[in-house]
Design a protein around this motif. Structure first.
Motif, PDB file in Angstrom:
ATOM      1  N   GLU A 247     -14.344 -84.165   7.405  1.00  0.00           N
ATOM      2  CA  GLU A 247     -15.497 -83.322   7.721  1.00  0.00           C
ATOM      3  C   GLU A 247     -16.717 -84.193   8.060  1.00  0.00           C
ATOM      4  N   THR A 248     -16.931 -85.235   7.255  1.00  0.00           N
ATOM      5  CA  THR A 248     -18.093 -86.098   7.486  1.00  0.00           C
ATOM      6  C   THR A 248     -17.909 -86.919   8.763  1.00  0.00           C
ATOM      7  N   ALA A 249     -16.663 -87.327   9.033  1.00  0.00           N
ATOM      8  CA  ALA A 249     -16.393 -88.131  10.236  1.00  0.00           C
ATOM      9  C   ALA A 249     -16.824 -87.380  11.498  1.00  0.00           C
ATOM     10  N   VAL A 250     -16.565 -86.085  11.512  1.00  0.00           N
ATOM     11  CA  VAL A 250     -16.926 -85.293  12.695  1.00  0.00           C
ATOM     12  C   VAL A 250     -18.449 -85.297  12.878  1.00  0.00           C
ATOM     13  N   THR A 251     -19.176 -85.052  11.804  1.00  0.00           N
ATOM     14  CA  THR A 251     -20.645 -85.074  11.902  1.00  0.00           C
ATOM     15  C   THR A 251     -21.118 -86.470  12.275  1.00  0.00           C
ATOM     16  N   ALA A 252     -20.535 -87.485  11.625  1.00  0.00           N
ATOM     17  CA  ALA A 252     -21.000 -88.863  11.824  1.00  0.00           C
ATOM     18  C   ALA A 252     -20.835 -89.314  13.274  1.00  0.00           C
ATOM     19  N   ARG A 253     -19.845 -88.804  13.964  1.00  0.00           N
ATOM     20  CA  ARG A 253     -19.610 -89.226  15.338  1.00  0.00           C
ATOM     21  C   ARG A 253     -20.276 -88.312  16.366  1.00  0.00           C
ATOM     22  N   TYR A 254     -20.259 -86.990  16.125  1.00  0.00           N
ATOM     23  CA  TYR A 254     -20.621 -86.058  17.200  1.00  0.00           C
ATOM     24  C   TYR A 254     -22.040 -85.503  17.085  1.00  0.00           C
ATOM     25  N   MET A 255     -22.729 -85.840  16.004  1.00  0.00           N
ATOM     26  CA  MET A 255     -24.113 -85.420  15.867  1.00  0.00           C
ATOM     27  C   MET A 255     -24.913 -85.963  17.065  1.00  0.00           C
ATOM     28  N   ASN A 256     -25.876 -85.210  17.536  1.00  0.00           N
ATOM     29  CA  ASN A 256     -26.692 -85.646  18.678  1.00  0.00           C
ATOM     30  C   ASN A 256     -25.820 -85.929  19.907  1.00  0.00           C
ATOM     31  N   THR A 257     -24.715 -85.183  20.009  1.00  0.00           N
ATOM     32  CA  THR A 257     -23.762 -85.365  21.112  1.00  0.00           C
ATOM     33  C   THR A 257     -23.312 -86.831  21.208  1.00  0.00           C
ATOM     34  N   GLY A 258     -23.253 -87.458  20.050  1.00  0.00           N
ATOM     35  CA  GLY A 258     -22.733 -88.833  19.979  1.00  0.00           C
ATOM     36  C   GLY A 258     -23.714 -89.905  20.425  1.00  0.00           C
ATOM     37  N   GLN A 259     -24.948 -89.495  20.732  1.00  0.00           N
ATOM     38  CA  GLN A 259     -25.923 -90.467  21.256  1.00  0.00           C
ATOM     39  C   GLN A 259     -26.815 -90.999  20.142  1.00  0.00           C
ATOM     40  N   SER A 260     -26.200 -91.724  19.245  1.00  0.00           N
ATOM     41  CA  SER A 260     -26.965 -92.260  18.125  1.00  0.00           C
ATOM     42  C   SER A 260     -26.489 -93.675  17.835  1.00  0.00           C
TER      43      SER A 260
END
Ligand code: NDP
Length: 453
Positions: A247-260
């Motif tokens: 669950e955290t991996a998804v947020t960690a990668r895809y937050m901000n459309t991955g532009q972080s």
């Protein structure tokens, strides 16, 4: 200067860039403002920062919509960004004086010796578009409260945000010249930074831009803080709680459309957990809602610029050619706007672009490793060193693994995040210096030694 909505590809507004004369006047105003601003008690500067938090909260919806329009961030995330800016202001409104209080040196019995922290003057901030409010407030809240004045050169695609932020400080009652937005392109940075009236600089952005700013600052002997890219490893050990890790991996990668910069980009999974992780992670990513960033339900919006879609797709194709298997996505979306499908690559070889380069978009690279030792080795096999995340049920083991990782921060059983209370920054090609917390507010100050015999 023109802003364009990345979801519609339509121009939003045009802005007149600042001329040489405008820049000169701004530098003069900043220099004059500094003399008055630095002399004020820090408590007064803290109170003003609290007022900034109030302005941010009062107009949060307006700012969130501006962010979404200019760079395509999903609206719910844009609101959180504004909220976080208010938080960093409140944090320093409460703690700045304590972080900068005189430090008596008890090791010298024969004299009264201490370190005192004094502001430097005008600090230039070259900032990126990906968190167009947060990156600026992360710099401005501590730097201005320490008694410096700020000059913002924001990314050219977010001029509306740049001007709105200047307006926020004005509305909170900051004297003219304490925070100034310069609407200039990157080619003007060298000249501004070389000017004697500018004392230091901070840049968040690409490695290339970081090197350019560091080169100029180095020649002119000015202090810099650089926060550049990252290719953060996310280590899943054999005893990890997979429910939370996935669950955290998804947020960690895809937050901000991955532009972080701090997004997890390389998922390094120990053999026993590998197949299950890939299956569950891919299934969860497939559930993300891609669409109009202004819609409440959207998880993944467009990338901020059209060229980023091309660059990302090249990295994905290159990784597949190198031997990675495409589990999901891997294509531009056939619709108006700079959209790229949420993508998962598995069995990624170490030589693939997704392993060696920073991927700045919704693309995850998953790697299988035999054991913890190989996981650490692969995690450290990167030019970057910003943040790392380690997943294990054994907290001591997590800490031991964390100590072996070559990054500016490690989070065990948590995603990498920038939180006002803890220092943030990188090593290696991710840059140097620290932002936030006590370390952050002590970057742009003269740490003066005072020896009284
Ligand atoms: P840039 O590094 O080009 O932009 C960031 C800031 O630096 C902008 O204000 C930009 O101004 C300025 N800048 C660019 N070139 C120079 C220069 N030669 N001298 C001084 N300032 C300069 O990032 P991009 O927007 O092009 O993104 C490219 C890549 O950078 C991304 O794919 C990602 O890898 C990385 N990046 C990392 C970020 C992070 O948070 N660490 C944020 C954004 C990007 P202008 O807009 O006028 O060119």
């Amino acid at each position: 200067m023109q802003s364009t909505n990345p979801a519609t590809e339509r121009p939003v507004r045009e802005y007149e860039s600042h001329s040489d004369g405008d820049i000169d006047e701004a530098l003069e105003r900043a220099t004059t403002a500094f003399e008055d601003w630095r002399a004020r008690p820090i408590e007064e500067r803290q109170t003003k920062l609290g007022d900034v938090a109030t302005v941010l909260r009062e107009n949060a919806e307006e700012y969130a919509r501006l962010i979404t329009t200019e760079m395509g961030k999903p609206i719910a995330e844009a609101r959180s960004e504004v909220e976080k800016c208010a938080w960093v202001c409140e944090y320093y409104a409460e703690h700045a004086a304590a972080h900068l209080s005189d430090e008596r040196l008890a090791t010298i019995p024969e004299a009264d010796t201490k370190v005192v922290y004094e502001p430097l003057g005008a600090v230039l901030a070259v900032m990126p578009w990906n968190y167009p409010f947060w990156q600026v407030f992360r710099f401005a809240a501590p730097t201005l409260t320490a008694g410096n004045v700020g000059l913002l050169k924001h990314a050219s695609n977010v001029p509306g945000c740049a001007l709105a932020i200047e307006e926020i400080f004005a509305e909170a009652g900051y004297p003219e010249g304490v925070f100034t937005t310069l609407l200039v392109g990157s080619s003007d940075v060298e000249r501004v930074l070389a000017d004697d009236r500018v004392k230091a600089a901070t840049l968040t952005g690409s490695e290339y831009a970081g090197r350019k700013v560091a080169e100029t600052a180095g020649y002119h002997l000015k202090k810099t803080v650089l926060e550049l890219g990252g290719s953060g490893p996310f280590l899943v050990l054999d005893d990890a709680d997979l429910d939370t890790a996935v669950e955290t991996a998804v947020t960690a990668r895809y937050m901000n459309t991955g532009q972080s910069c701090i997004a997890a980009k390389r998922f390094i999974v120990v053999d026993d957990a590998y197949d299950e992780f890939v299956d569950r992670f891919t299934a969860a990513v497939a559930e993300l809602t891609v669409g109009d960033p202004a819609a409440e339900e959207t998880d993944i919006g467009p990338l901020a610029k059209g060229k980023f879609v091309d660059e990302l797709h090249e990295q994905v194709e290159g990784s597949i050619e190198a031997g990675a298997s495409l589990e999901l996505g891997g294509e531009r979306l056939d619709r108006t706007g700079h959209y790229y499908a949420p993508t998962v690559l598995a069995d990624v070889p170490r030589s693939a672009p997704a392993a060696c380069e920073e991927t700045f978009g919704p693309v995850a690279a998953v790697f299988g490793v035999d054991d913890e030792r190989e996981a650490v080795d692969l995690a450290n096999d990167s030019r970057f060193g910003l943040g790392a995340s380690v997943w294990t049920e054994d907290r001591d083991r997590g800490e031991q693994v964390g100590r072996q990782l070559e990054t500016g921060s490690v989070f065990v059983n948590e995603l990498v995040k920038s939180d006002p209370r803890v220092p943030f920054g990188g090593i290696k090609a991710s840059g140097y210096g620290r932002e936030l917390s006590k370390q952050g507010i002590r970057e742009f100050v003269n740490r003066k030694t005072l020896w009284v015999q």
